[in-house]
Design an enzyme around this catalytic site. Sequence first.
Site, PDB file in Angstrom:
ATOM      1  N   SER A  40       7.439   4.923   4.863  1.00  0.00           N
ATOM      2  CA  SER A  40       7.578   3.681   4.091  1.00  0.00           C
ATOM      3  C   SER A  40       6.277   3.238   3.420  1.00  0.00           C
ATOM      4  O   SER A  40       6.306   2.448   2.493  1.00  0.00           O
ATOM      5  CB  SER A  40       8.082   2.563   5.010  1.00  0.00           C
ATOM      6  OG  SER A  40       7.229   2.427   6.123  1.00  0.00           O
ATOM      7  N   ASP A 317       5.002  -7.617   5.256  1.00  0.00           N
ATOM      8  CA  ASP A 317       5.874  -7.902   6.400  1.00  0.00           C
ATOM      9  C   ASP A 317       5.056  -7.614   7.660  1.00  0.00           C
ATOM     10  O   ASP A 317       3.833  -7.662   7.616  1.00  0.00           O
ATOM     11  CB  ASP A 317       7.196  -7.114   6.299  1.00  0.00           C
ATOM     12  CG  ASP A 317       6.977  -5.602   6.251  1.00  0.00           C
ATOM     13  OD1 ASP A 317       5.893  -5.127   6.665  1.00  0.00           O
ATOM     14  OD2 ASP A 317       7.897  -4.886   5.805  1.00  0.00           O
ATOM     15  N   HIS A 320       3.798  -3.507   6.874  1.00  0.00           N
ATOM     16  CA  HIS A 320       3.386  -2.885   5.614  1.00  0.00           C
ATOM     17  C   HIS A 320       2.348  -3.707   4.880  1.00  0.00           C
ATOM     18  O   HIS A 320       2.464  -4.921   4.790  1.00  0.00           O
ATOM     19  CB  HIS A 320       4.620  -2.666   4.732  1.00  0.00           C
ATOM     20  CG  HIS A 320       5.637  -1.799   5.403  1.00  0.00           C
ATOM     21  ND1 HIS A 320       6.772  -2.299   5.991  1.00  0.00           N
ATOM     22  CD2 HIS A 320       5.650  -0.467   5.608  1.00  0.00           C
ATOM     23  CE1 HIS A 320       7.458  -1.305   6.534  1.00  0.00           C
ATOM     24  NE2 HIS A 320       6.799  -0.173   6.320  1.00  0.00           N
TER      25      HIS A 320
END
Length: 353
Positions: A40, A317, A320
Amino acid sequence: MAFAIGLLVLVHIFIVLLHFRIIIVSDEPQVPCYFIFGDSLVDSGNNNQLLTKWKANYPPYGIDFPEGATGRFSNGRTSADIIGGFLGFDKFIPSYASATDEQISKGINYASGGAGIREETGSHMGDRISLDRQLLHHNSAISRLMLLQEDITFLEECIYLVNIGSNDYINNYLLPDNYNTSHKYTADQYAEVLIQQYSQQLETLYDLGGRKVAVFGLTQIGCTPLEVNKFGSNGKPCVESVNDAINFFNDRIKPLVDELNDDNSDARFTFINVTSILYPQGDLSLRTNPCCELVDDWACIPNSVPCSIRSLSTFFDALHPTELSNVGIATRSYNKLLPTDAYPYDIHSLARL
Ligand SMILES: *[C@@H]1O[C@H](CO)[C@@H](O)[C@H](O)[C@H]1NC(C)=O
Ligand SMILES: *[C@@H]1O[C@H](CO)[C@@H](O)[C@H](O)[C@H]1NC(C)=O
């Protein structure tokens, strides 16, 4: 007078030529193509069509990205996007999920949120594309490319970015109720098992033409809001036991890079030390409040309103980085500031080799 006008015209032509040349030079990327593998941290939308909770294709993700929420796990660009700009690519590298055959020769982004070096990593939240499957995708992309052009030796001049391994901890080893790796291995043994598998995967990338490969180390995962909220940190900024575990892995990447370069005389693998970039001199006291409100302990609540000054947050978040953190990572992996940032090459030198 005529002479003066003639001179002016000459100077003008010279300036136009110079300008033209600058445009031509800046239009041409430094390398013919740029391929991205990982999780991610560098995913650009490969998970959007998967049956999975590993998704970020909804606001407030992408709030500072020109195309809005694309599946990038940040408010703006990822570090891989920013490095692509430094390399002279004027468009973002397309995700594998969306790439056309014509786009393959400039590069593809195979990264997938939740993915790991190990196949089972991240499975408790649904589908994700493991590194082994990303390499299979690269293999089939090359087959598609060979239908369009015979000579694919230019793949050896391209930059390959690999940023993976975080989920093998966050969404495997550190979740003993869902995964059995922590019952089977000590942290030191687990790092060794991971590195052995990673070594084979990077050799596969070499076999598929990858020569200039930037291998990113893990950030200090014990300093992410997710792990601090989960384990507590006794008033310290980070969970030390988590950082101790991942550092067994980080410490093995440099020797792995040396080994890959020794075994393959034309290989140029390099290690990007994200810890050196984000936590110079071991200073772990970064601001660690996430910028958005959380669901599932880590993700932004869909359509929630994030913090207004994103440039003050390290994390968007609970896991990240914000775009600004990504700019920092990208800038120093491209042009190293400290000798420890990149070994033996930063990406700028890697492109020129
Ligand atoms: C551990 O997990 C793996 C993958 O999830 C599974 O294949 C294996 O059977 C498990 N081993 C034990 C001892 O539970
Ligand atoms: C990476 O950077 C950290 C922080 O500066 C340092 O402690 C560590 O030794 C570096 N690792 C390597 C392999 O250079």
